[in-house]
Design a protein around this motif. Structure first.
Motif, PDB file in Angstrom:
ATOM      1  N   SER A 136      33.332  41.551  34.834  1.00 50.80           N
ATOM      2  CA  SER A 136      34.440  41.293  33.907  1.00 50.80           C
ATOM      3  C   SER A 136      34.880  42.567  33.173  1.00 50.80           C
ATOM      4  O   SER A 136      35.124  42.558  31.975  1.00 50.80           O
ATOM      5  CB  SER A 136      34.050  40.210  32.894  1.00 50.80           C
ATOM      6  N   THR A 137      34.975  43.648  33.927  1.00 47.85           N
ATOM      7  CA  THR A 137      35.424  44.920  33.357  1.00 47.85           C
ATOM      8  C   THR A 137      36.948  44.980  33.328  1.00 47.85           C
ATOM      9  O   THR A 137      37.613  44.612  34.299  1.00 47.85           O
ATOM     10  CB  THR A 137      34.870  46.097  34.174  1.00 47.85           C
ATOM     11  N   VAL A 138      37.482  45.463  32.217  1.00 53.17           N
ATOM     12  CA  VAL A 138      38.927  45.584  32.040  1.00 53.17           C
ATOM     13  C   VAL A 138      39.280  47.050  31.842  1.00 53.17           C
ATOM     14  O   VAL A 138      38.676  47.746  31.016  1.00 53.17           O
ATOM     15  CB  VAL A 138      39.407  44.770  30.820  1.00 53.17           C
ATOM     16  N   THR A 139      40.240  47.544  32.618  1.00 52.66           N
ATOM     17  CA  THR A 139      40.806  48.872  32.394  1.00 52.66           C
ATOM     18  C   THR A 139      42.324  48.727  32.326  1.00 52.66           C
ATOM     19  O   THR A 139      42.894  47.763  32.837  1.00 52.66           O
ATOM     20  CB  THR A 139      40.430  49.866  33.511  1.00 52.66           C
ATOM     21  N   ALA A 140      42.969  49.666  31.688  1.00 53.67           N
ATOM     22  CA  ALA A 140      44.429  49.596  31.529  1.00 53.67           C
ATOM     23  C   ALA A 140      45.052  50.944  31.831  1.00 53.67           C
ATOM     24  O   ALA A 140      44.413  51.993  31.720  1.00 53.67           O
ATOM     25  CB  ALA A 140      44.786  49.141  30.115  1.00 53.67           C
ATOM     26  N   GLY A 141      46.306  50.884  32.237  1.00 47.07           N
ATOM     27  CA  GLY A 141      47.051  52.104  32.526  1.00 47.07           C
ATOM     28  C   GLY A 141      48.505  51.765  32.716  1.00 47.07           C
ATOM     29  O   GLY A 141      48.993  50.763  32.188  1.00 47.07           O
ATOM     30  N   VAL A 142      49.184  52.599  33.468  1.00 46.55           N
ATOM     31  CA  VAL A 142      50.606  52.367  33.729  1.00 46.55           C
ATOM     32  C   VAL A 142      50.855  52.374  35.229  1.00 46.55           C
ATOM     33  O   VAL A 142      50.023  52.835  36.017  1.00 46.55           O
ATOM     34  CB  VAL A 142      51.490  53.443  33.062  1.00 46.55           C
ATOM     35  N   VAL A 143      51.988  51.845  35.616  1.00 45.31           N
ATOM     36  CA  VAL A 143      52.455  51.977  36.992  1.00 45.31           C
ATOM     37  C   VAL A 143      52.905  53.420  37.179  1.00 45.31           C
ATOM     38  O   VAL A 143      53.847  53.876  36.533  1.00 45.31           O
ATOM     39  CB  VAL A 143      53.618  51.006  37.282  1.00 45.31           C
ATOM     40  N   SER A 144      52.207  54.148  38.030  1.00 48.23           N
ATOM     41  CA  SER A 144      52.521  55.562  38.248  1.00 48.23           C
ATOM     42  C   SER A 144      53.643  55.749  39.260  1.00 48.23           C
ATOM     43  O   SER A 144      54.451  56.669  39.142  1.00 48.23           O
ATOM     44  CB  SER A 144      51.272  56.310  38.722  1.00 48.23           C
ATOM     45  N   ALA A 145      53.666  54.881  40.275  1.00 50.08           N
ATOM     46  CA  ALA A 145      54.701  54.957  41.313  1.00 50.08           C
ATOM     47  C   ALA A 145      54.741  53.637  42.060  1.00 50.08           C
ATOM     48  O   ALA A 145      53.775  52.871  42.059  1.00 50.08           O
ATOM     49  CB  ALA A 145      54.424  56.112  42.282  1.00 50.08           C
ATOM     50  N   LEU A 146      55.872  53.393  42.700  1.00 48.38           N
ATOM     51  CA  LEU A 146      56.073  52.158  43.463  1.00 48.38           C
ATOM     52  C   LEU A 146      56.486  52.499  44.889  1.00 48.38           C
ATOM     53  O   LEU A 146      56.999  53.595  45.158  1.00 48.38           O
ATOM     54  CB  LEU A 146      57.146  51.290  42.806  1.00 48.38           C
ATOM     55  N   GLY A 147      56.265  51.552  45.794  1.00 48.77           N
ATOM     56  CA  GLY A 147      56.712  51.751  47.168  1.00 48.77           C
ATOM     57  C   GLY A 147      55.924  52.766  47.949  1.00 48.77           C
ATOM     58  O   GLY A 147      56.408  53.312  48.941  1.00 48.77           O
ATOM     59  N   ARG A 148      54.679  53.018  47.531  1.00 48.93           N
ATOM     60  CA  ARG A 148      53.838  53.939  48.291  1.00 48.93           C
ATOM     61  C   ARG A 148      53.415  53.282  49.613  1.00 48.93           C
ATOM     62  O   ARG A 148      53.431  52.061  49.759  1.00 48.93           O
ATOM     63  CB  ARG A 148      52.580  54.295  47.502  1.00 48.93           C
ATOM     64  N   SER A 149      53.013  54.121  50.568  1.00 49.34           N
ATOM     65  CA  SER A 149      52.411  53.643  51.806  1.00 49.34           C
ATOM     66  C   SER A 149      50.977  54.152  51.850  1.00 49.34           C
ATOM     67  O   SER A 149      50.713  55.314  51.519  1.00 49.34           O
ATOM     68  CB  SER A 149      53.175  54.145  53.031  1.00 49.34           C
TER      69      SER A 149
END
Length: 320
Positions: A136-149
């Motif tokens: 039950s570990t929680v970490t947080a951040g931001v969306v760095s980029a979208l649409g990666r392959s």
């Protein structure tokens, strides 16, 4: 007195963004955390551990394909410590997704899939899982980029991948990436060893597609042509003359009795388009050969001995 009051007001204003951030992360964790399970795969000499997300009260659990590997049954542990056995009812290495079904106690909490297309760079996201055995570990951040392959473990490209700096570690795989509104927008799948803040999740929209296929067919259906495909560069003069891009697919070999052979294709042909969609490499061809190509003929434009020809080919379902 007025100066002291103004100073206190300034301090409160400085604290408000942190309070709002903390509240958002805590609420997302509280909403989805009870739906996160620990998965133990006991197949093989070492077995393995991962995470998963309960998506329905009747026991549907979404995780990574590499978490379950070749296992047909795995053990799960709910957030309250309750354990159960789960059956693998769908496993797709090409998207690194798997679906489990387990008998769960009445009232078990479930999470909901959100729309990953609503994400933007900079959006807050929360990762929940069981890294390195720390449940039950929680970490947080931001969306760095979208649409990666991302290159999957079987060599195929996984499209529409979310990059985030929410920390992941071994055991986090299969756990949810959660939006600020408490919806699952991704399935945590990978981190870059030796790097910091480079973590990836399969998008919830890809997961929704795979989930539907698992429930309908028990698998994700894909087509194949029966060829060995090689990405090649086209000479600029030829590319311009035939209206193609800088790269295409050369057929290295044709499977005897396969779809390509039946359609008149042969080794050395260069595929430049499928049903009018440009083919810029082997990955493009793999992506286009989806379930929509089954049970019908597709038109391939091929370059053969300096001339462009069109060939009708009827793909067959690819069996993993």
């Amino acid at each position: 007195m007025r100066a002291e009051t103004d100073h206190l007001a300034d301090d409160r204003r400085c604290e408000l963004p942190l309070d709002a951030y903390s509240r958002t992360v805590a609420e997302a964790a509280d909403r989805v955390g009870p739906a996160v399970v620990r998965i133990e795969n006991r197949v093989g000499p070492r077995g393995g551990f991962g995470s998963g997300t309960i998506l329905a009260g009747d026991g549907l659990i979404l995780t990574n394909s590499h978490v379950v590997a070749a296992a047909r049954r795995v053990r799960i542990a709910l957030s309250d410590g309750t354990e159960a056995e789960a059956e693998v009812i769908g496993n797709d290495p090409d998207t690194d997704l798997a679906l489990l079904r387990a008998g769960l106690p009445p009232g078990t909490k479930a999470a909901s899939l959100g729309d990953s297309k609503s994400l933007r760079r900079g959006h807050l996201v929360v990762a929940i899982g069981n890294p390195l055995g720390f449940e039950s570990t929680v970490t947080a951040g931001v969306v760095s980029a979208l649409g990666r392959s991302l290159r999957g473990r079987n060599g195929r490209l996984i499209d529409d991948v979310i990059q985030t700096d929410a920390a992941l570690n071994p055991g986090s795989s299969g756990g949810p990436l959660v939006s600020a509104t408490g919806e699952v927008v991704g399935v945590n799948t990978a981190m870059i060893g030796g790097a910091q803040g480079l973590c990836f999740a399969i998008s919830s929209n890809t997961a929704r597609f795979a989930l539907g296929a698992f429930l309908r067919h028990g698998r994700v259906r894909r087509a194949h042509l029966g060829i060995v495909a090689q990405t090649v560069s086209l000479p600029r003069g030829i590319a311009v003359a035939i209206g193609a891009g800088p790269r295409a697919v050369r057929i290295g070999a044709v499977e005897a009795g396969g779809p390509a052979s039946a359609g008149g294709l042969r080794a050395g042909d260069v595929i430049i388009s499928l049903d009018g969609h440009a083919i810029g490499g082997a990955d493009d061809l793999s992506c286009l050969l989806d379930a929509d190509c089954l049970d019908r003929s597709v038109v391939l434009s091929v370059l053969r001995e300096g001339c462009v020809e069109e060939r009708a080919v009827r793909p067959r379902e690819r069996n993993l």
